[in-house]
Enzyme design. Structure first.
Site, PDB file in Angstrom:
ATOM      1  N   ASP A 267      -3.903   2.027   7.758  1.00 56.21           N
ATOM      2  CA  ASP A 267      -3.432   3.415   7.669  1.00 56.21           C
ATOM      3  C   ASP A 267      -4.490   4.395   8.190  1.00 56.21           C
ATOM      4  O   ASP A 267      -5.607   4.452   7.678  1.00 56.21           O
ATOM      5  CB  ASP A 267      -3.089   3.726   6.213  1.00 56.21           C
ATOM      6  CG  ASP A 267      -2.223   4.959   6.061  1.00 56.21           C
ATOM      7  OD1 ASP A 267      -2.135   5.756   7.020  1.00 56.21           O
ATOM      8  OD2 ASP A 267      -1.642   5.129   4.977  1.00 56.21           O
ATOM      9  N   ASP A 332       5.146  10.430   6.722  1.00 59.07           N
ATOM     10  CA  ASP A 332       5.700   9.809   5.521  1.00 59.07           C
ATOM     11  C   ASP A 332       7.104  10.302   5.218  1.00 59.07           C
ATOM     12  O   ASP A 332       7.391  11.505   5.321  1.00 59.07           O
ATOM     13  CB  ASP A 332       4.809  10.096   4.312  1.00 59.07           C
ATOM     14  CG  ASP A 332       3.535   9.284   4.327  1.00 59.07           C
ATOM     15  OD1 ASP A 332       3.313   8.539   5.306  1.00 59.07           O
ATOM     16  OD2 ASP A 332       2.755   9.385   3.367  1.00 59.07           O
TER      17      ASP A 332
END
Length: 540
Positions: A267, A332
Site C-alpha cells: 500500500d 478507497d
C-alpha cells in the site's frame, strides 16, 4: 326529504371531483414511471418484473463451485481447498493429480509441491446422500501462473481497521466455514494494516501484542485449506502510521515467506513523501523493489499493488519488473451509492488490461456489517445497491474480497455472496472483463462480458432515482437470433428472446442475466409474473 336529496347528490358529485383531482398526481406518477422510459426501451408490458428477493443457495444436492483453473510455481507450496456445497457430509474424490500433490478425501484439500511445469486436468467428484457432482479442475504449473482467476476471500480493513487481532482473524476464518462462504470459493484470509510492532536492532520486523505468533496463525489457516494474506507499505509508515517496509523489503519478504504468507498487499501510503515527482519511473520503482524481493523467496505470493490508480497503473502493473497480480484502480471505497457507483462504472475503458494473471481492482466489497474500527454497523447501501455492487464486480472480473464482519452475516448478505452462478461469472476462466454496451441519459446502462462457454453475462443497471425499464438489445451485444435468457440472481430460466431483453429495474438496482450461446432453441413460453416491490429497506 325530497328537498335534501338534491343537496346530497351535489355533495357526492363535489366529493367525487375532489377525489379525482387529489388522485391525479398519483396517476401522473404512474404514467411517468411507465411511459418515461428510454426512447429505445421495450414497452413496459414486455419487461420482466423487478426482484422480489434473492434466490436461496443451500440446495442439498452437491455442487462444485469456485474457479475451474488454478496455478502455482513448481517446487513451492500448493494448497487448494475444493469449494463444494451440498448437505453434509460430503465425500471427495480426485483422479489424475499431478506429481507432488496429495489429497484429503475428508476435507477436500489438495496440497504439496508440484514437481514439474505443465497443465493437468484433474477430475473432481463430490458426493453426498442426495447425489453426485462432477467437475474438471485444471492445475497449471509454471512461472507466473498465479491469479488465473480473480482472488476471492476476506480482508480485515473495512470492518476492523487498525484494531485487527489474531483472535479476529481466526474468528473470520471460522465464519467463512460456518456460513458456507469457504464452500463457495472464498479462500484468502488477509490481515490488513495494524499488525506491525517494532523492528529489532538488526531490522527484523516484529508483530505487535495483538499477534503473538504469526507463523502459528498462518499454519492454522493452511490447515483449514485457507491462504494467508499480509499487508505492508513501500514507505516508512503504513496508512495507519505503523512501520512500513521502506529499505527492508528483502528482509520483510523473507519473513513473510517463513510465516507462510500467500498474498501480499503493498500500500502506497507514506511513499507519497518519498516520490514527490509522480513520474512513471518513480511510481513503479517501489513496487519493482518488492517484486524483486518476493522473487528471492521460495514461496508463491499473490502481489496486490495498492496505489489508487496513480500513473495509470493498469498500463504497467503487469510488466515483468513489477509483476502485479491485481492493482487498485481508484481511491478507497466507501459504503455509499456515490462511492460504489463512481468507482464501478468507470471501468469500461480498463477492461482490456485485465485477464488471467492480473486484474483491475476496484477495491473490496462494502456489504454486510462494516466499521473500519471498533464500532461496527450495517452498510449504508440499500439492498438494491448491494445487488448492483456485486453484479458489477462480477462482470468486471474484479477480486471478490469481503470487508465485513463475517460473524454477523445476515441471510440477505449470505445469499448475495454465495450465489454460485454470480461467482462463476466472476471466476470464468476466459477472464474477459465487461464493457459498457449501451447507456442513456436517464442513467440506464447495459454491460456485458463473454464467457468461456460461449454465453454472455449481461448486466442491466438503473443508476437513476426511479423505477425504469432497461433493455439489452442484441445488436449492442454483438449477437443476433433467438437466445435463451437465465436470470442469475433468481437462478431461473426466463425464456427465449429475439432481438432484446427488457426488465423493470428499481432505483440504483441491477439485473444480471446470462444470454445463451448461438444455437437452435425452441421458444419457451414465459409465465406472466406480477410486478413486485424492490427488497425492503429493513434488510439494511
Amino acid at each position: 326529504m325530497l328537498k335534501i336529496l338534491p343537496g346530497m347528490w351535489w355533495t357526492a358529485v363535489i366529493i367525487l371531483l375532489l377525489f379525482n383531482v387529489a388522485a391525479m398526481p398519483w396517476i401522473r406518477m404512474q404514467r411517468v414511471s411507465a411511459d418515461d422510459a428510454p426512447p429505445r426501451a421495450a414497452p413496459p408490458e414486455t419487461a420482466e418484473p423487478s426482484y422480489p428477493d434473492l434466490a436461496a443457495n443451500d440446495e442439498p444436492l452437491p455442487r462444485v463451485n469456485g474457479p475451474r483453473v488454478v496455478g502455482a510455481t513448481p517446487g513451492r507450496e500448493f494448497i487448494y481447498r475444493i469449494p463444494a456445497t451440498g448437505a453434509p457430509p460430503l465425500t471427495y474424490t480426485v483422479t489424475d493429480l499431478p506429481a507432488g500433490l496429495t489429497f484429503d478425501a475428508t476435507t477436500g484439500i489438495i496440497r504439496g509441491k508440484l514437481e514439474k511445469a505443465g497443465t493437468t486436468s484433474v477430475a473432481v467428484t463430490v458426493r453426498n446422500r442426495q447425489g453426485t457432482a462432477r467437475a474438471t479442475l485444471r492445475i497449471v504449473a509454471g512461472n507466473n501462473k498465479l491469479a488465473l482467476t480473480p482472488p476471492m476471500g476476506w480482508n480485515s480493513w473495512n470492518v476492523w481497521g487498525t484494531k485487527v487481532s489474531d483472535e479476529k482473524i481466526r474468528a473470520a476464518a471460522e465464519a467463512l466455514e460456518r456460513t458456507g462462504l469457504a464452500a463457495c470459493g472464498y479462500r484468502y484470509v488477509c490481515v490488513d494494516d495494524g499488525w506491525q510492532g517494532r523492528r529489532t536492532p538488526d531490522g527484523a520486523m516484529q508483530p505487535n501484542e495483538r499477534f503473538p505468533d504469526m507463523k502459528a496463525l498462518g499454519d492454522a489457516l493452511h490447515a483449514k485449506g485457507f491462504l494467508f494474506g499480509m499487508y505492508t507499505s513501500p514507505g516508512p509508515f503504513t496508512c495507519g502510521r505503523y512501520v512500513g517496509s521502506w529499505r527492508h523489503e528483502e528482509a520483510d519478504a523473507q519473513l513473510y515467506a517463513r510465516w507462510g504468507v500467500d498474498y501480499l498487499k503493498h500500500d502506497w501510503c507514506s511513499y507519497e513523501g518519498i516520490a514527490r515527482q509522480k513520474t512513471p519511473e518513480a511510481l513503479q520503482q517501489p513496487y519493482a523493489v518488492m517484486r524483486a524481493a518476493l522473487d528471492k523467496t521460495d514461496r508463491d505470493m499473490i502481489y496486490a499493488i495498492c496505489q489508487y490508480g496513480l500513473g495509470e497503473v493498469w498500463t504497467w502493473a503487469r510488466t515483468p519488473t513489477v509483476g502485479g497480480n491485481l492493482w487498485r484502480t481508484t481511491g478507497d471505497i466507501e459504503d455509499t451509492w456515490e462511492s460504489v457507483s463512481s468507482i464501478g462504472f468507470r471501468h469500461s475503458p480498463l477492461a482490456g488490461f485485465a485477464g488471467p494473471g492480473g486484474w483491475n481492482d476496484p477495491d473490496m466489497l462494502v456489504v454486510g456489517v462494516v466499521g473500519w474500527g471498533e464500532q461496527t454497523r450495517r452498510t449504508r447501501l440499500t439492498p438494491d445497491e448491494q445487488i448492483t455492487h456485486m453484479t458489477l464486480w462480477a462482470l468486471l472480473a474484479a477480486p471478490l474480497m469481503l470487508g465485513c464482519d463475517l460473524t454477523q452475516l445476515d441471510e440477505f448478505t449470505r445469499r448475495l455472496l454465495t450465489n454460485p452462478e454470480v461467482i462463476a461469472i466472476d471466476q470464468d476462466e476466459l477472464g474477459r472483463a465487461a464493457t459498457r454496451r449501451d447507456a442513456a441519459n436517464d442513467g440506464t446502462e447495459v454491460w456485458a462480458r463473454p464467457l468461456a462457454d460461449g454465453c454472455l453475462a449481461v448486466g442491466l443497471f438503473n443508476r437513476g432515482d426511479a423505477m425504469q425499464t432497461v433493455t439489452a438489445y442484441w445488436k449492442d451485444l454483438g449477437i443476433r437470433g433467438r437466445r435463451t435468457v437465465r436470470d442469475v440472481w433468481q437462478r431461473r430460466d426466463v425464456g427465449s428472446f429475439d432481438e432484446r431483453f427488457a426488465a423493470l429495474i428499481p432505483p440504483h438496482g441491477a439485473r444480471l442475466i446470462v444470454v445463451g450461446a448461438s444455437r437452435p432453441v425452441r421458444p419457451q413460453p414465459v409465465k406472466p409474473a406480477k410486478v413486485v416491490s424492490p427488497p425492503s429497506p429493513g434488510l439494511r
